[in-house]
Scaffold this motif. Structure first.
Motif, mmCIF file in Angstrom:
data_model
loop_
_atom_site.group_PDB
_atom_site.id
_atom_site.type_symbol
_atom_site.label_atom_id
_atom_site.label_comp_id
_atom_site.label_asym_id
_atom_site.label_seq_id
_atom_site.Cartn_x
_atom_site.Cartn_y
_atom_site.Cartn_z
ATOM 1 N N GLY A 160 0.830 -1.204 0.000
ATOM 2 C CA GLY A 160 0.000 0.000 0.000
ATOM 3 C C GLY A 160 0.858 1.244 0.000
ATOM 4 N N ASP A 161 0.263 2.381 0.378
ATOM 5 C CA ASP A 161 0.962 3.663 0.347
ATOM 6 C C ASP A 161 1.513 4.033 1.726
ATOM 7 N N LEU A 162 2.760 4.480 1.725
ATOM 8 C CA LEU A 162 3.400 4.984 2.930
ATOM 9 C C LEU A 162 3.393 6.507 2.843
ATOM 10 N N ALA A 163 2.769 7.164 3.803
ATOM 11 C CA ALA A 163 2.607 8.616 3.779
ATOM 12 C C ALA A 163 3.746 9.313 4.512
ATOM 13 N N TYR A 164 4.039 10.538 4.103
ATOM 14 C CA TYR A 164 5.042 11.348 4.781
ATOM 15 C C TYR A 164 4.774 12.821 4.496
ATOM 16 N N ARG A 165 5.314 13.673 5.338
ATOM 17 C CA ARG A 165 5.263 15.118 5.123
ATOM 18 C C ARG A 165 6.644 15.566 4.692
ATOM 19 N N ASP A 166 6.693 16.312 3.597
ATOM 20 C CA ASP A 166 7.952 16.704 2.977
ATOM 21 C C ASP A 166 8.102 18.224 3.070
ATOM 22 N N TYR A 167 9.063 18.677 3.858
ATOM 23 C CA TYR A 167 9.330 20.109 4.045
ATOM 24 C C TYR A 167 10.584 20.466 3.250
ATOM 25 N N GLN A 168 10.464 21.386 2.275
ATOM 26 C CA GLN A 168 11.618 21.768 1.480
ATOM 27 C C GLN A 168 11.726 23.282 1.412
ATOM 28 N N PRO A 169 12.953 23.826 1.549
ATOM 29 C CA PRO A 169 13.135 25.275 1.451
ATOM 30 C C PRO A 169 12.821 25.761 0.046
ATOM 31 N N VAL A 170 12.073 26.847 -0.055
ATOM 32 C CA VAL A 170 11.611 27.341 -1.352
ATOM 33 C C VAL A 170 12.716 28.058 -2.110
ATOM 34 N N ALA A 171 13.442 28.940 -1.433
ATOM 35 C CA ALA A 171 14.404 29.800 -2.124
ATOM 36 C C ALA A 171 15.803 29.221 -2.193
ATOM 37 N N SER A 172 16.063 28.158 -1.471
ATOM 38 C CA SER A 172 17.414 27.609 -1.427
ATOM 39 C C SER A 172 17.818 26.999 -2.763
ATOM 40 N N GLY A 208 -1.162 7.140 11.260
ATOM 41 C CA GLY A 208 -1.409 8.386 10.550
ATOM 42 C C GLY A 208 -2.137 8.179 9.241
ATOM 43 N N TRP A 209 -1.610 8.773 8.182
ATOM 44 C CA TRP A 209 -2.246 8.688 6.869
ATOM 45 C C TRP A 209 -1.713 7.549 6.017
ATOM 46 N N SER A 210 -0.788 6.758 6.542
ATOM 47 C CA SER A 210 -0.294 5.594 5.792
ATOM 48 C C SER A 210 -1.357 4.503 5.766
ATOM 49 N N VAL A 238 -3.350 13.834 17.504
ATOM 50 C CA VAL A 238 -4.721 13.317 17.517
ATOM 51 C C VAL A 238 -5.465 13.749 16.253
ATOM 52 N N GLN A 239 -5.214 14.959 15.784
ATOM 53 C CA GLN A 239 -5.858 15.419 14.548
ATOM 54 C C GLN A 239 -5.468 14.538 13.368
ATOM 55 N N ARG A 240 -4.204 14.205 13.276
ATOM 56 C CA ARG A 240 -3.743 13.364 12.165
ATOM 57 C C ARG A 240 -4.102 11.904 12.391
ATOM 58 N N GLY A 241 -4.344 11.544 13.629
ATOM 59 C CA GLY A 241 -4.579 10.149 13.969
ATOM 60 C C GLY A 241 -6.028 9.750 14.096
ATOM 61 N N THR A 242 -6.971 10.647 13.738
ATOM 62 C CA THR A 242 -8.395 10.327 13.825
ATOM 63 C C THR A 242 -9.097 10.676 12.530
ATOM 64 N N ARG A 295 -7.380 6.340 13.369
ATOM 65 C CA ARG A 295 -6.911 5.912 12.053
ATOM 66 C C ARG A 295 -5.995 4.690 12.130
ATOM 67 N N HIS A 296 -5.281 4.539 13.240
ATOM 68 C CA HIS A 296 -4.269 3.480 13.276
ATOM 69 C C HIS A 296 -4.910 2.092 13.172
ATOM 70 N N ASP A 297 -4.142 1.178 12.650
ATOM 71 C CA ASP A 297 -4.586 -0.206 12.503
ATOM 72 C C ASP A 297 -4.653 -0.859 13.887
ATOM 73 N N ARG A 298 -5.773 -1.461 14.202
ATOM 74 C CA ARG A 298 -5.924 -2.112 15.506
ATOM 75 C C ARG A 298 -4.908 -3.224 15.718
ATOM 76 N N ARG A 299 -4.406 -3.801 14.646
ATOM 77 C CA ARG A 299 -3.438 -4.888 14.776
ATOM 78 C C ARG A 299 -2.122 -4.425 15.407
ATOM 79 N N LEU A 300 -1.899 -3.100 15.422
ATOM 80 C CA LEU A 300 -0.724 -2.562 16.086
ATOM 81 C C LEU A 300 -0.748 -2.818 17.594
ATOM 82 N N LEU A 301 -1.939 -3.097 18.122
ATOM 83 C CA LEU A 301 -2.092 -3.320 19.556
ATOM 84 C C LEU A 301 -1.708 -4.735 19.971
#
Length: 294
Positions: free
Chosen positions: A20-32, A77-79, A198-202, A212-218
């Motif tokens: 499936g898809d693995l999600a991530y947040r990508d922060y990159q400098p704009v002017a660099s 999260g969103w993965s 919690v915002q990203r996790g619900t 959002r998390h998979d119950r199998r993680l428990l």
């Protein structure tokens, strides 16, 4: 990103893996004109990439020519959740992380991990020393280990816990506020600190709030390293390395490092197990200090 000296673009992204898809947040400098380094963040169990929002915000001012990648581990999260019949074995996370970094061309990176993420970061750094230029562990050090004689009971406990989870119906909560209150109590943190996680996790469905998390993680882990395995991991980390501990964090971590790290590689800051949420500016300065040594 208010208050940042340098402008960053923040992209919600994902890579496709075989399950499936693995999600991530990508922060990159704009002017660099050139990105000098990449810092990858791995969160703790049942957290998500939002765990590092405040630390990254501080770091963007200290290390403006840096790309920051905050990962949602599988099932978090969103993965996506793993496919039916697949599990969340500790070592499987390492393969997923390796695939992600390869697809992002994020080799030669510094890895920051909290709790579970810190253990994963240590294993990846030991297995692929040529790909990691620095390691920062927050409230996590040696991989979890136990004597081999405990293994039969571990197998039994893990299978029983999986059976129990399969038989349970999916539970919901009346509102986001209820979910936030649960995590606030569980982590003993101020609600404003845990809110991004919690915002990203619900997710809301039909007027109800669901995790959002998979119950199998428990489920309990079906396998755990021996002490010899865990020792071999930390003995094969060669990059610059810093361990951050919370003054009120896990007591078992207080002496684990003494045979492996020098005193100046270990920093204790005010806070508990999520000390990076409580002291983001201080944690950012510690990470930045390691970056400056590389």
């Amino acid at each position: 990103m208010k208050g940042c000296v340098v402008s960053f673009s923040v992209e919600e992204a994902n890579v496709s893996l075989d399950w499936g898809d693995l999600a991530y947040r990508d922060y990159q400098p704009v002017a660099s004109k050139s990105v000098e380094q990449t810092i990858v963040f791995l969160h703790g169990w049942l957290d998500n990439s939002a765990s590092f929002d405040s630390v990254i915000t501080e770091l963007m001012q200290l290390q403006p020519n840096t790309r920051y990648i905050a990962v949602d581990l599988p099932g978090h999260g969103w993965s996506d959740h793993k496919l039916l019949g697949q599990s969340y074995g500790f070592h499987e996370y390492l393969d997923d992380i390796s695939q992600l970094l390869s697809k992002l061309s994020a080799n030669r990176c510094l890895i920051v991990g909290h709790s579970l993420g810190a253990l994963l970061a240590s294993c990846y750094s030991a297995a692929f020393p040529e790909l990691v230029v620095g390691l920062v562990q927050i409230e996590g050090f040696m991989p979890m280990a136990e004597s081999a004689e405990n293994h039969p009971q571990r197998i039994r406990n893990a299978i029983v816990s999986r059976q129990r989870i399969r038989q349970k119906s999916l539970k919901s909560m009346a509102s986001f506020e209820v979910a936030l209150a649960k995590r606030t109590r569980a982590n003993q943190l101020a609600y404003e600190l845990i809110t991004p996680i919690v915002q990203r996790g619900t997710v809301e469905r039909e007027g109800r709030c669901f995790w959002r998390h998979d119950r199998r993680l428990l489920a309990e882990s079906i396998y755990r390293m021996s002490p010899e395995h865990a020792q071999a991991i930390v003995e094969n980390i060669y990059c610059p390395w810093t361990l951050i501990l919370g003054s009120q964090g896990y007591q078992t971590l207080k002496s684990q490092w003494m045979s492996y790290l020098a005193n100046d590689q270990v920093v204790t800051i005010d806070g508990g197990h999520h000390c990076h949420l409580e002291q983001p500016k201080q944690v950012a300065h510690i990470i930045s200090g390691l970056v400056n040594k590389i």
